[in-house]
Design a protein around this motif. Structure first.
Motif, PDB file in Angstrom:
ATOM      1  N   PHE A   1      11.549 -20.928  -5.465  1.00  0.00           N
ATOM      2  CA  PHE A   1      11.055 -19.859  -6.351  1.00  0.00           C
ATOM      3  C   PHE A   1      11.397 -18.506  -5.756  1.00  0.00           C
ATOM      4  O   PHE A   1      11.710 -18.386  -4.564  1.00  0.00           O
ATOM      5  CB  PHE A   1       9.529 -19.973  -6.544  1.00  0.00           C
ATOM      6  N   LYS A   2      11.337 -17.495  -6.595  1.00  0.00           N
ATOM      7  CA  LYS A   2      11.310 -16.115  -6.103  1.00  0.00           C
ATOM      8  C   LYS A   2      10.292 -15.351  -6.924  1.00  0.00           C
ATOM      9  O   LYS A   2      10.233 -15.483  -8.147  1.00  0.00           O
ATOM     10  CB  LYS A   2      12.695 -15.455  -6.124  1.00  0.00           C
ATOM     11  N   THR A   3       9.467 -14.596  -6.246  1.00  0.00           N
ATOM     12  CA  THR A   3       8.434 -13.824  -6.947  1.00  0.00           C
ATOM     13  C   THR A   3       8.401 -12.424  -6.344  1.00  0.00           C
ATOM     14  O   THR A   3       8.528 -12.264  -5.126  1.00  0.00           O
ATOM     15  CB  THR A   3       7.060 -14.539  -6.890  1.00  0.00           C
ATOM     16  N   SER A   4       8.261 -11.419  -7.199  1.00  0.00           N
ATOM     17  CA  SER A   4       8.334 -10.025  -6.749  1.00  0.00           C
ATOM     18  C   SER A   4       7.234  -9.196  -7.392  1.00  0.00           C
ATOM     19  O   SER A   4       6.825  -9.473  -8.517  1.00  0.00           O
ATOM     20  CB  SER A   4       9.661  -9.376  -7.186  1.00  0.00           C
ATOM     21  N   PHE A   5       6.804  -8.205  -6.657  1.00  0.00           N
ATOM     22  CA  PHE A   5       5.912  -7.183  -7.247  1.00  0.00           C
ATOM     23  C   PHE A   5       6.314  -5.872  -6.573  1.00  0.00           C
ATOM     24  O   PHE A   5       6.031  -5.649  -5.396  1.00  0.00           O
ATOM     25  CB  PHE A   5       4.449  -7.533  -6.981  1.00  0.00           C
ATOM     26  N   CYS A   6       6.996  -5.055  -7.323  1.00  0.00           N
ATOM     27  CA  CYS A   6       7.608  -3.852  -6.752  1.00  0.00           C
ATOM     28  C   CYS A   6       7.420  -2.686  -7.720  1.00  0.00           C
ATOM     29  O   CYS A   6       7.742  -2.803  -8.900  1.00  0.00           O
ATOM     30  CB  CYS A   6       9.110  -4.072  -6.557  1.00  0.00           C
ATOM     31  N   HIS A   7       6.881  -1.585  -7.200  1.00  0.00           N
ATOM     32  CA  HIS A   7       6.820  -0.357  -7.987  1.00  0.00           C
ATOM     33  C   HIS A   7       6.887   0.843  -7.049  1.00  0.00           C
ATOM     34  O   HIS A   7       7.141   0.682  -5.846  1.00  0.00           O
ATOM     35  CB  HIS A   7       5.620  -0.335  -8.939  1.00  0.00           C
ATOM     36  N   GLY A   8       6.648   2.013  -7.599  1.00  0.00           N
ATOM     37  CA  GLY A   8       6.878   3.232  -6.814  1.00  0.00           C
ATOM     38  C   GLY A   8       5.741   3.642  -5.896  1.00  0.00           C
ATOM     39  O   GLY A   8       5.830   4.671  -5.210  1.00  0.00           O
ATOM     40  N   GLY A   9       4.653   2.865  -5.872  1.00  0.00           N
ATOM     41  CA  GLY A   9       3.567   3.159  -4.932  1.00  0.00           C
ATOM     42  C   GLY A   9       2.257   3.471  -5.615  1.00  0.00           C
ATOM     43  O   GLY A   9       2.230   3.842  -6.793  1.00  0.00           O
ATOM     44  N   PRO A  10       1.145   3.340  -4.884  1.00  0.00           N
ATOM     45  CA  PRO A  10      -0.183   3.512  -5.492  1.00  0.00           C
ATOM     46  C   PRO A  10      -0.516   4.954  -5.830  1.00  0.00           C
ATOM     47  O   PRO A  10      -1.465   5.194  -6.586  1.00  0.00           O
ATOM     48  CB  PRO A  10      -1.127   2.971  -4.411  1.00  0.00           C
ATOM     49  N   GLU A  11       0.247   5.911  -5.326  1.00  0.00           N
ATOM     50  CA  GLU A  11      -0.053   7.307  -5.678  1.00  0.00           C
ATOM     51  C   GLU A  11       0.230   7.552  -7.154  1.00  0.00           C
ATOM     52  O   GLU A  11      -0.215   8.556  -7.711  1.00  0.00           O
ATOM     53  CB  GLU A  11       0.718   8.289  -4.780  1.00  0.00           C
ATOM     54  N   ASN A  12       0.936   6.610  -7.783  1.00  0.00           N
ATOM     55  CA  ASN A  12       1.178   6.744  -9.227  1.00  0.00           C
ATOM     56  C   ASN A  12       0.058   6.140 -10.059  1.00  0.00           C
ATOM     57  O   ASN A  12       0.058   6.244 -11.285  1.00  0.00           O
ATOM     58  CB  ASN A  12       2.502   6.055  -9.589  1.00  0.00           C
ATOM     59  N   TRP A  13      -0.861   5.476  -9.394  1.00  0.00           N
ATOM     60  CA  TRP A  13      -2.023   4.860 -10.065  1.00  0.00           C
ATOM     61  C   TRP A  13      -3.067   5.972 -10.214  1.00  0.00           C
ATOM     62  O   TRP A  13      -4.070   6.037  -9.526  1.00  0.00           O
ATOM     63  CB  TRP A  13      -2.491   3.727  -9.171  1.00  0.00           C
ATOM     64  N   LEU A  14      -2.761   6.922 -11.140  1.00  0.00           N
ATOM     65  CA  LEU A  14      -3.510   8.178 -11.150  1.00  0.00           C
ATOM     66  C   LEU A  14      -4.853   8.083 -11.844  1.00  0.00           C
ATOM     67  O   LEU A  14      -5.108   7.187 -12.635  1.00  0.00           O
ATOM     68  CB  LEU A  14      -2.676   9.266 -11.836  1.00  0.00           C
TER      69      LEU A  14
END
Ligand SMILES: NC(=O)c1ccc[n+]([C@@H]2O[C@H](COP(=O)([O-])OP(=O)(O)OC[C@H]3O[C@@H](n4cnc5c(N)ncnc54)[C@H](O)[C@@H]3O)[C@@H](O)[C@H]2O)c1
Length: 352
Positions: free
Chosen positions: A147-160
């Protein structure tokens, strides 16, 4: 009617816990506590319920059956244990806790008090993951191999912030503070996927080999943050299935929250195709699509299903998503990634 108290009134409560409880006809929100009182007051104005001055005051309220624990990572175990000892059932945000020992103490307290303890691993309740688990169990891709599983985004500072309650829309800087968050992208994102892969394939992780890195994310002084912003892990499951788990806070493009399972009769892409929730490619060349929903992202928020499931399980006594040894094992795997990276070797979880 389940009567709820909410401890911690930041982003996850504003976006999911409070509105989802408030929209549930089987729930009454009795009240809120946050050490930044104005956050509790704002929720009280929006959804009703009182504001408590301390955690102890909230937990002493006899009306409250259950609490959501939505504080920073470092306080999950302490407050969950305190709540269960006060007779409350607990829905604790992820990560369950920041050490294996704390997780075990939480399970022990749940056993001793007979309280229902659930961890808000919301990926389990995404429609695509629920359907994928059924399809895998039915053997549509044969026996899973990798399998391959990913969770990638620009960082929690965008969780405004979604409201003016803080005066300014600051990011979640505590996510970068090792004392409070304990870990970075692995605690924020990796735990989701460690839990998910164990849930989808019904197997616990037994080995971890990883590189855990801080590559790019900087604090307000321009220094690299003290927690990791990336991790690439190879996981081995109890039945021998092997795969990769990748997390990143430096994916400055579109969010990636995908999983692909490769089996003896084909492969299954879950939230890996913007057009289709699930895409199965069989060894006979057939393509099968399931169009259910799109993956929830920080931008694309919708009902998580976690709060309604917590209340349903509480009311029916079907505690099928109660925290258990596999929940602890997912945390163990996350922590093993750091040891693997530091010691440049594979960590067998049974040695921890
Ligand atoms: N399931 C998910 O997808 C998801 C998404 C985001 C956050 N989370 C989790 O939810 C938790 C909270 O994250 P957030 O984004 O809401 O952060 P946040 O900073 O917006 O909110 C946390 C709140 O808890 C309060 N708080 C912190 N420590 C406290 C304590 N000891 N006692 C009382 N209040 C305290 C803070 O004042 C703040 O209002 C984290 O553990 C995070 O990992 C889960």
């Amino acid at each position: 009617m389940t009567k709820i108290g909410i401890i911690g009134c930041g982003r996850i409560t504003q976006r999911r816990h409070a509105p989802e409880y408030a929209g549930n006809p089987d729930v009454e929100i009795v009240g809120y506590y946050d050490r930044t009182r104005v956050r509790a007051e704002n929720l009280s104005k929006l959804y009703g319920g009182q504001v408590f001055d301390t955690v102890e005051e909230l937990l002493a309220n006899q009306e409250i059956d259950a609490v959501s624990v939505c504080v920073a990572n470092c306080a999950h175990a302490e407050i969950s244990i305190q709540a269960m000892k006060a007779g409350k059932h607990v829905l604790c945000e992820k990560p369950m806790a920041t050490t294996v020992e704390e997780c075990q103490q939480m399970l022990q307290t749940a056993r001793e008090t007979g309280r229902f303890l659930m961890i808000a691993q919301n990926q389990r309740f995404n429609t695509g993951h629920v359907r994928a688990k059924e399809l895998i169990a039915q053997g549509v891709i044969g026996t899973p191999l990798t399998f391959k599983t990913s969770f990638c985004h620009g960082g929690p500072e965008n969780w405004l912030s979604i409201g003016p309650q803080d005066g300014k829309p600051v990011g979640n800087i505590w996510f970068f503070d090792k004392k409070v968050a304990s870990m970075g992208a692995m605690a924020d994102l990796g735990i989701h996927k460690a839990d998910l892969i164990q849930y989808l394939l019904c197997q616990d992780i037994t080995e971890v080999t990883a590189k855990v890195l801080t590559l790019d994310k900087k604090d307000e002084n321009g220094n690299l943050i003290e927690v990791e912003d990336n991790a690439i892990c190879i996981l081995r499951l109890a039945n021998g299935v092997v795969g990769t788990l990748t997390v990143s806070w430096t994916d400055y493009g579109a969010e990636d929250n995908s999983t692909v399972i490769f089996g003896t009769k084909g492969l299954m892409r879950i939230y890996d195709n913007s057009e289709h929730t699930i895409q199965i490619s069989t060894d006979r060349g057939d393509q099968i699509y399931y169009d259910l929903d799109r993956m929830m992202t920080n931008v694309n928020q919708r009902e998580s299903g976690v709060m309604s499931e917590f209340v349903r399980e509480l009311e029916t006594g079907d505690w099928s998503n109660a925290a258990n040894e596999s929940s602890v094992n997912a945390i163990r795997a996350v922590i093993a990634a750091f040891q693997s990276s530091a010691e440049d070797r594979t960590i067998h979880l049974k040695e921890m």
